[in-house]
Design a protein around this motif. Structure first.
Motif, PDB file in Angstrom:
ATOM      1  N   SER A 414      -5.079   0.663  -1.714  1.00 64.82           N
ATOM      2  CA  SER A 414      -4.557   1.483  -2.802  1.00 64.82           C
ATOM      3  C   SER A 414      -3.117   1.099  -3.137  1.00 64.82           C
ATOM      4  N   LYS A 415      -2.438   0.466  -2.178  1.00 62.22           N
ATOM      5  CA  LYS A 415      -1.034   0.120  -2.415  1.00 62.22           C
ATOM      6  C   LYS A 415      -0.902  -1.257  -3.067  1.00 62.22           C
ATOM      7  N   ILE A 416      -0.012  -1.330  -4.046  1.00 59.72           N
ATOM      8  CA  ILE A 416       0.279  -2.643  -4.631  1.00 59.72           C
ATOM      9  C   ILE A 416       1.373  -3.288  -3.797  1.00 59.72           C
ATOM     10  N   ILE A 417       1.064  -4.450  -3.242  1.00 61.51           N
ATOM     11  CA  ILE A 417       2.063  -5.131  -2.413  1.00 61.51           C
ATOM     12  C   ILE A 417       2.453  -6.468  -3.033  1.00 61.51           C
ATOM     13  N   ASP A 418       1.717  -6.856  -4.073  1.00 58.41           N
ATOM     14  CA  ASP A 418       2.006  -8.133  -4.730  1.00 58.41           C
ATOM     15  C   ASP A 418       3.387  -8.059  -5.392  1.00 58.41           C
ATOM     16  N   GLU A 419       4.282  -8.912  -4.949  1.00 60.68           N
ATOM     17  CA  GLU A 419       5.663  -8.828  -5.429  1.00 60.68           C
ATOM     18  C   GLU A 419       5.780  -9.096  -6.922  1.00 60.68           C
ATOM     19  N   LYS A 420       4.884  -9.944  -7.457  1.00 63.44           N
ATOM     20  CA  LYS A 420       4.949 -10.259  -8.900  1.00 63.44           C
ATOM     21  C   LYS A 420       4.680  -9.005  -9.723  1.00 63.44           C
ATOM     22  N   ILE A 421       3.615  -8.273  -9.336  1.00 64.14           N
ATOM     23  CA  ILE A 421       3.265  -7.060 -10.082  1.00 64.14           C
ATOM     24  C   ILE A 421       4.379  -6.024  -9.939  1.00 64.14           C
ATOM     25  N   LEU A 422       4.891  -5.910  -8.720  1.00 67.20           N
ATOM     26  CA  LEU A 422       5.958  -4.933  -8.484  1.00 67.20           C
ATOM     27  C   LEU A 422       7.220  -5.298  -9.271  1.00 67.20           C
ATOM     28  N   THR A 423       7.563  -6.566  -9.288  1.00 68.21           N
ATOM     29  CA  THR A 423       8.765  -7.005 -10.001  1.00 68.21           C
ATOM     30  C   THR A 423       8.647  -6.701 -11.493  1.00 68.21           C
ATOM     31  N   LYS A 424       7.456  -6.913 -12.017  1.00 70.17           N
ATOM     32  CA  LYS A 424       7.225  -6.618 -13.449  1.00 70.17           C
ATOM     33  C   LYS A 424       7.457  -5.124 -13.726  1.00 70.17           C
ATOM     34  N   ALA A 425       6.913  -4.274 -12.846  1.00 69.13           N
ATOM     35  CA  ALA A 425       7.068  -2.822 -13.024  1.00 69.13           C
ATOM     36  C   ALA A 425       8.537  -2.421 -12.906  1.00 69.13           C
ATOM     37  N   ILE A 426       9.255  -3.077 -11.993  1.00 67.27           N
ATOM     38  CA  ILE A 426      10.675  -2.760 -11.803  1.00 67.27           C
ATOM     39  C   ILE A 426      11.488  -3.206 -13.028  1.00 67.27           C
ATOM     40  N   GLU A 427      11.164  -4.401 -13.562  1.00 68.78           N
ATOM     41  CA  GLU A 427      11.872  -4.877 -14.757  1.00 68.78           C
ATOM     42  C   GLU A 427      11.656  -3.922 -15.926  1.00 68.78           C
ATOM     43  N   ASP A 428      10.410  -3.454 -16.098  1.00 70.01           N
ATOM     44  CA  ASP A 428      10.118  -2.507 -17.180  1.00 70.01           C
ATOM     45  C   ASP A 428      10.921  -1.222 -16.996  1.00 70.01           C
ATOM     46  N   THR A 429      10.990  -0.753 -15.726  1.00 66.87           N
ATOM     47  CA  THR A 429      11.738   0.476 -15.447  1.00 66.87           C
ATOM     48  C   THR A 429      13.227   0.292 -15.752  1.00 66.87           C
ATOM     49  N   PHE A 430      13.779  -0.851 -15.314  1.00 65.44           N
ATOM     50  CA  PHE A 430      15.196  -1.124 -15.554  1.00 65.44           C
ATOM     51  C   PHE A 430      15.491  -1.166 -17.059  1.00 65.44           C
ATOM     52  N   LEU A 457       5.119   4.586 -12.966  1.00 64.91           N
ATOM     53  CA  LEU A 457       4.611   3.513 -13.821  1.00 64.91           C
ATOM     54  C   LEU A 457       3.363   2.851 -13.223  1.00 64.91           C
ATOM     55  N   THR A 458       3.341   2.777 -11.865  1.00 63.24           N
ATOM     56  CA  THR A 458       2.193   2.136 -11.209  1.00 63.24           C
ATOM     57  C   THR A 458       1.178   3.187 -10.757  1.00 63.24           C
ATOM     58  N   LYS A 459       1.281   4.371 -11.301  1.00 69.01           N
ATOM     59  CA  LYS A 459       0.383   5.478 -10.950  1.00 69.01           C
ATOM     60  C   LYS A 459       0.359   5.728  -9.432  1.00 69.01           C
ATOM     61  N   GLY A 460       1.541   5.593  -8.836  1.00 65.06           N
ATOM     62  CA  GLY A 460       1.691   5.896  -7.413  1.00 65.06           C
ATOM     63  C   GLY A 460       1.168   4.814  -6.472  1.00 65.06           C
ATOM     64  N   ARG A 461       0.782   3.657  -7.023  1.00 65.70           N
ATOM     65  CA  ARG A 461       0.168   2.639  -6.154  1.00 65.70           C
ATOM     66  C   ARG A 461       1.153   1.613  -5.595  1.00 65.70           C
ATOM     67  N   ALA A 462       2.370   1.600  -6.100  1.00 65.49           N
ATOM     68  CA  ALA A 462       3.350   0.643  -5.568  1.00 65.49           C
ATOM     69  C   ALA A 462       3.646   0.957  -4.102  1.00 65.49           C
ATOM     70  N   ASP A 463       3.695  -0.086  -3.280  1.00 68.37           N
ATOM     71  CA  ASP A 463       4.110   0.121  -1.887  1.00 68.37           C
ATOM     72  C   ASP A 463       5.591   0.503  -1.914  1.00 68.37           C
ATOM     73  N   PRO A 464       5.925   1.741  -1.516  1.00 67.69           N
ATOM     74  CA  PRO A 464       7.301   2.199  -1.724  1.00 67.69           C
ATOM     75  C   PRO A 464       8.344   1.363  -0.997  1.00 67.69           C
ATOM     76  N   GLN A 465       8.017   0.896   0.225  1.00 73.50           N
ATOM     77  CA  GLN A 465       9.029   0.134   0.969  1.00 73.50           C
ATOM     78  C   GLN A 465       9.341  -1.206   0.321  1.00 73.50           C
ATOM     79  N   ILE A 466       8.259  -1.876  -0.118  1.00 72.76           N
ATOM     80  CA  ILE A 466       8.483  -3.171  -0.772  1.00 72.76           C
ATOM     81  C   ILE A 466       9.197  -2.948  -2.105  1.00 72.76           C
ATOM     82  N   ALA A 467       8.741  -1.935  -2.869  1.00 68.62           N
ATOM     83  CA  ALA A 467       9.358  -1.646  -4.163  1.00 68.62           C
ATOM     84  C   ALA A 467      10.837  -1.336  -3.990  1.00 68.62           C
ATOM     85  N   LEU A 468      11.153  -0.529  -2.961  1.00 71.10           N
ATOM     86  CA  LEU A 468      12.550  -0.160  -2.736  1.00 71.10           C
ATOM     87  C   LEU A 468      13.399  -1.393  -2.449  1.00 71.10           C
ATOM     88  N   SER A 469      12.872  -2.276  -1.615  1.00 70.38           N
ATOM     89  CA  SER A 469      13.702  -3.434  -1.271  1.00 70.38           C
ATOM     90  C   SER A 469      13.857  -4.357  -2.486  1.00 70.38           C
TER      91      SER A 469
END
Ligand code: ZN
Ligand code: MN
Length: 478
Positions: A414-430, A457-469
């Protein structure tokens, strides 16, 4: 004030690698038998029986002597050590003795451990007595005592050091190294209960020597010695004379207690065992033993550094526990990523087992094997899973024994751990939260706000620790 402490140790290790006892055909492994079933006329000392020396025990004891740098005599003999005690059916123990007589298997050795060393005074091959079982208490309090001769006559190697240790921790380090050597030689399974026993002698300021016996495990040796150092210092600070005596370690109360007066050497009336011929240990025999000796810990550590490019420290930690070193090499043969695998073993797996102790969980008790760690390392190397996910997986595998590849997808899927997907979501948020991004440099609590947005944005699926870092990385770059 601490005086000069001198400690020597006497270790008895069972040659558990042997199929039979030292002088008869009874099984060497007595541990799972009903009492007094693993016995015969020879090991119970019936009149008219003759001991027949186990050849493999000679090989094993020579291996130990060579590994500890001892001088091995060209002829060795066996002696009768006479004493009367219920665990000893013959009323004498067949052992070795080297004061002026025909030598024991080794003498004048040396064992280095870390930056220190201890001299080995002598090594001898001898038989183990039976076992006394104090029903309903201990030696002082039980109503009656039972005797079990299953162990009587199994092969022991006794290793005696010079009083070269200054404290209990150093003794422990020596015992750990010795254990690793015995394991590498394959002569003794040191994890079996009672397979390695340690007595110690201790004196302060060149005073009288006190012997400590009956210590169950290496950790207890350390406690017993520390207790005894304090007891003797306390006596000498009050000018009370320290007596030369034997004391038993009371494992319940964690104190040493005075026990019966020890026999003096002359009381044993040693004489050469007439039923066993002198054993010739010629050069060609010793050369052949030397050539069949397995790789020893020091050499193996050097090889680990050279072959796998591990640090000296990590290599040492692995080799202190032969099982762990073997586990490491098996995993590397399956998937060649030595540093990653060593890292899993030293920083994760070791916390689940006892390291270099004789009284804790063994690696083989775990549901995890080299295949699991090899696969885990591979999945991390290939970025199929994050290290964080891998650690959670390890936790589950330890309980279930499942293969990591089976768990990919279902494990934490259920967690998104792929850094590419997470980075995209973070860029959109920024992009959408510019004001907050600017605030974040002066107000750290805003970082949690940004993380919350990414999770939304990721409907709660982003891995919070990876996203935070990743958020932190991005803020630092801005
Ligand atoms: Zn027997
Ligand atoms: Mn002995």
């Amino acid at each position: 004030m601490t005086g000069i402490v001198r400690i020597g140790v006497e270790i008895h290790c069972q040659l558990t690698g042997l199929n039979s006892k030292l002088f008869c055909k009874c099984r060497g492994d007595y541990r799972n038998d009903l009492p007094n079933r693993n016995v015969c006329p020879i090991c119970t000392g019936q009149p008219g029986t003759m001991p027949l020396l186990n050849n493999k025990a000679i090989d094993y004891s020579c291996m130990i002597a060579l590994a500890l740098g001892c001088t091995i005599p060209s002829e060795m003999g066996f002696y009768r050590k006479n004493y009367f005690y219920p665990d000893l059916p013959k009323n004498y123990q067949i052992t070795q003795y080297d004061s002026g007589g025909i030598g024991s298997v080794g003498s004048n050795g040396k064992l280095e451990f870390g930056k220190e060393y201890a001299r080995i005074r002598r090594i001898q091959l001898e038989e183990d007595p039976g076992r006394l079982i104090y029903e309903g208490g201990d030696m002082d309090t039980s109503f009656y005592t039972l005797v079990d001769y299953n162990r009587a006559g199994t092969a022991l190697v006794e290793i005696v050091t010079e009083p070269d240790f200054k404290d209990a921790a150093t003794v422990r380090a020596f015992l750990n190294k010795l254990t690793s050597i015995l394991e590498h030689l394959g002569v003794c399974n040191t994890k079996l209960e009672g397979s390695v026993r340690c007595d110690a002698n201790i004196s302060i300021d060149n005073g009288k020597r006190v012997e400590i016996k009956n210590v169950g495990s290496f950790r207890e040796v350390e406690k017993a010695l520390n207790f005894e150092i304090i007891r003797q210092e306390s006596l000498s600070s009050r000018n009370i004379e320290i007596k030369s005596e034997t004391r038993h370690w009371d494992n319940e109360r964690k104190v040493t207690k005075q026990s019966r007066a020890k026999e003096e050497e002359q009381d044993y009336k040693y004489f050469l065992e007439p039923d066993i011929p002198i054993v010739l240990l010629d050069k060609s025999y010793l050369n052949s033993i030397q050539q069949t000796m397995p790789e020893l810990p020091d050499k193996r550590r050097t090889r680990f550094v050279e072959e796998y490019h591990l640090s000296d420290h990590v290599s040492q930690v692995l080799i202190n526990n032969k099982e762990m070193a073997d586990f490491f090499e098996s995993a590397v043969r399956i998937y060649s990523s030595p540093k990653e695998i060593a890292n899993w073993l030293v920083s994760d797996l070791m916390s689940y087992i006892g390291v270099s102790k004789t009284d804790e969980t063994s690696l083989t008790d775990l549901k995890i094997g080299p295949r699991h760690i090899a696969e885990l390392a591979k999945l991390v190397d290939e970025n199929s899973i994050s290290r964080h996910t891998a650690k959670s997986m390890l936790n589950r595998i330890l309980r279930t024994g499942e293969m990591p590849s089976q768990l990919v997808g279902q494990f934490d899927s259920s967690k998104i751990i792929d850094e590419k997907i997470l980075t995209k979501a973070i860029e959109d948020t920024f992009d959408s939260e510019r004001a907050a991004v600017i605030d974040a440099s002066s107000n750290p609590s805003v970082i949690n706000f940004l993380l919350g947005k990414v999770l939304k944005l990721t409907k709660g699926r982003a891995d919070p620790q990876i996203a935070l870092s990743l958020i932190m990385d991005k803020l630092n770059k801005n």
